[in-house]
Design an enzyme around this catalytic site. Structure first.
Site, mmCIF file in Angstrom:
data_model
loop_
_atom_site.group_PDB
_atom_site.id
_atom_site.type_symbol
_atom_site.label_atom_id
_atom_site.label_comp_id
_atom_site.label_asym_id
_atom_site.label_seq_id
_atom_site.Cartn_x
_atom_site.Cartn_y
_atom_site.Cartn_z
ATOM 1 N N PHE A 138 -3.276 10.187 3.508
ATOM 2 C CA PHE A 138 -3.293 8.727 3.566
ATOM 3 C C PHE A 138 -3.107 8.351 5.029
ATOM 4 O O PHE A 138 -2.077 8.673 5.637
ATOM 5 C CB PHE A 138 -2.164 8.138 2.705
ATOM 6 C CG PHE A 138 -2.061 6.634 2.793
ATOM 7 C CD1 PHE A 138 -2.973 5.821 2.145
ATOM 8 C CD2 PHE A 138 -1.049 6.042 3.535
ATOM 9 C CE1 PHE A 138 -2.876 4.438 2.226
ATOM 10 C CE2 PHE A 138 -0.951 4.669 3.618
ATOM 11 C CZ PHE A 138 -1.863 3.863 2.965
ATOM 12 N N TRP A 192 -1.156 12.284 0.576
ATOM 13 C CA TRP A 192 -1.777 11.422 -0.426
ATOM 14 C C TRP A 192 -1.434 12.013 -1.783
ATOM 15 O O TRP A 192 -1.913 13.061 -2.165
ATOM 16 C CB TRP A 192 -3.276 11.372 -0.181
ATOM 17 C CG TRP A 192 -4.073 10.669 -1.238
ATOM 18 C CD1 TRP A 192 -3.600 9.894 -2.259
ATOM 19 C CD2 TRP A 192 -5.499 10.684 -1.383
ATOM 20 N NE1 TRP A 192 -4.625 9.426 -3.035
ATOM 21 C CE2 TRP A 192 -5.813 9.891 -2.524
ATOM 22 C CE3 TRP A 192 -6.541 11.282 -0.671
ATOM 23 C CZ2 TRP A 192 -7.112 9.696 -2.951
ATOM 24 C CZ3 TRP A 192 -7.833 11.084 -1.101
ATOM 25 C CH2 TRP A 192 -8.118 10.299 -2.215
ATOM 26 N N GLY A 244 -0.425 9.640 -8.350
ATOM 27 C CA GLY A 244 0.658 8.855 -8.929
ATOM 28 C C GLY A 244 0.165 7.483 -9.328
ATOM 29 O O GLY A 244 -1.036 7.210 -9.365
ATOM 30 N N ASP A 265 9.525 -7.010 0.147
ATOM 31 C CA ASP A 265 8.500 -7.231 -0.877
ATOM 32 C C ASP A 265 8.678 -6.187 -1.979
ATOM 33 O O ASP A 265 7.911 -5.225 -2.072
ATOM 34 C CB ASP A 265 7.097 -7.151 -0.286
ATOM 35 C CG ASP A 265 6.015 -7.534 -1.300
ATOM 36 O OD1 ASP A 265 6.385 -7.943 -2.428
ATOM 37 O OD2 ASP A 265 4.822 -7.428 -0.975
#
Length: 266
Positions: A32, A70, A73, A161
């Site tokens: 990622f 990466w 999930g 967040d």
């Protein structure tokens, strides 16, 4: 991104609000990638809060590319936000001196309720020309009336967040909290307010707080309420500024429901 990894990698955009994240894979290897992630990512990785950081590279133009594992999930669903593991991981984050020291060294000063309220009011001056809504102005009046009750001298690292789609459960059953671009040093009630008001039934707050390792108090409840309203407004304004009016409308309805359900009066 291809010139960084080589020709044999397949790179696809990962979506997200910034458009600076990518998935890369090559013969079973998967990464990622993100452009200009904060140096904070290394500490989060070391603490096991985000998937493992594999490498960091600085480009000639000054951009920094980070590569993380990466993982297979999925994001948590709303019901799973009640799980004790969510409370435990958020508690670990809020009680980490390593995370706090790093974020302070990166120049983050403690965010105050007064600064949050000022930003919301300044943004609303612009947005009122687009769409002036009664619910929003009632919420701002509530924040103004209660801003002094929201002050607190304990500051921690806040994710800012805690939405369910930022919680990643890997295929090997590891829980992570991802997307740290908006992290701040602030009152822990900022994270707690959004999470509890959004996902946890009021009758379960005391048991959830026990799992978190905190003590429910009147002052904490007042602060959580204040931050839940202020964050709702901030997200509404963010969507409106991006022209995402349907999403803003959904959040306005949720804000109205929250204020009504919890008897939050302007």
């Amino acid at each position: 991104m291809e010139h960084i990894l080589g020709q044999n990698w397949t790179i696809t955009p990962a979506g997200g609000s910034t458009g600076e994240a990518y998935y890369a894979q090559n013969e079973g290897k998967r990464l990622f990638l993100k452009r200009n992630s904060s140096p904070f990512l290394a500490v989060l990785s070391a603490e096991g809060i985000v998937p493992k950081l594999v490498w960091t590279k600085r480009l000639e133009n000054g951009d920094v590319i980070t590569a993380q594992e990466w993982l297979e999930g999925r994001e948590l669903n709303t019901e799973e936000m009640k799980h004790p593991r969510v409370a435990a991981l958020l508690s670990k984050i809020h009680h980490s001196t390593e995370l706090l020291d790093m974020l302070m060294r990166l120049g983050k000063h403690p965010l105050t309720p007064d600064e949050i309220l000022q930003d919301i009011k300044e943004n609303q001056k612009v947005l009122d020309h687009v769409d002036s809504r009664l619910e929003i102005h009632q919420a701002i009046k509530y924040l103004e009336k209660n801003v002094n009750r929201a002050h607190h001298d304990q500051h921690v690292v806040c994710h800012c967040d805690t939405n369910h789609n930022n919680w990643l459960l890997s295929s090997d059953n590891q829980l992570y909290l991802i997307d740290w671009d908006n992290a701040m040093v602030a009152d822990p009630a900022l994270d707690l307010g959004m999470l509890l008001f959004t996902y946890i039934p009021k009758e379960n707050w005391n048991s959830w707080m026990n799992q978190y390792g905190g003590i429910e108090s009147d002052h904490l409840m007042e602060r959580m309420k204040w931050y839940a309203v202020s964050q709702s407004l901030s997200f509404i304004q963010w969507h409106m500024m991006r022209g995402e009016y349907n999403e803003a409308e959904i959040r306005i309805q949720k804000l109205g429901n929250m204020m009504s359900h919890h008897n939050i009066l302007p």
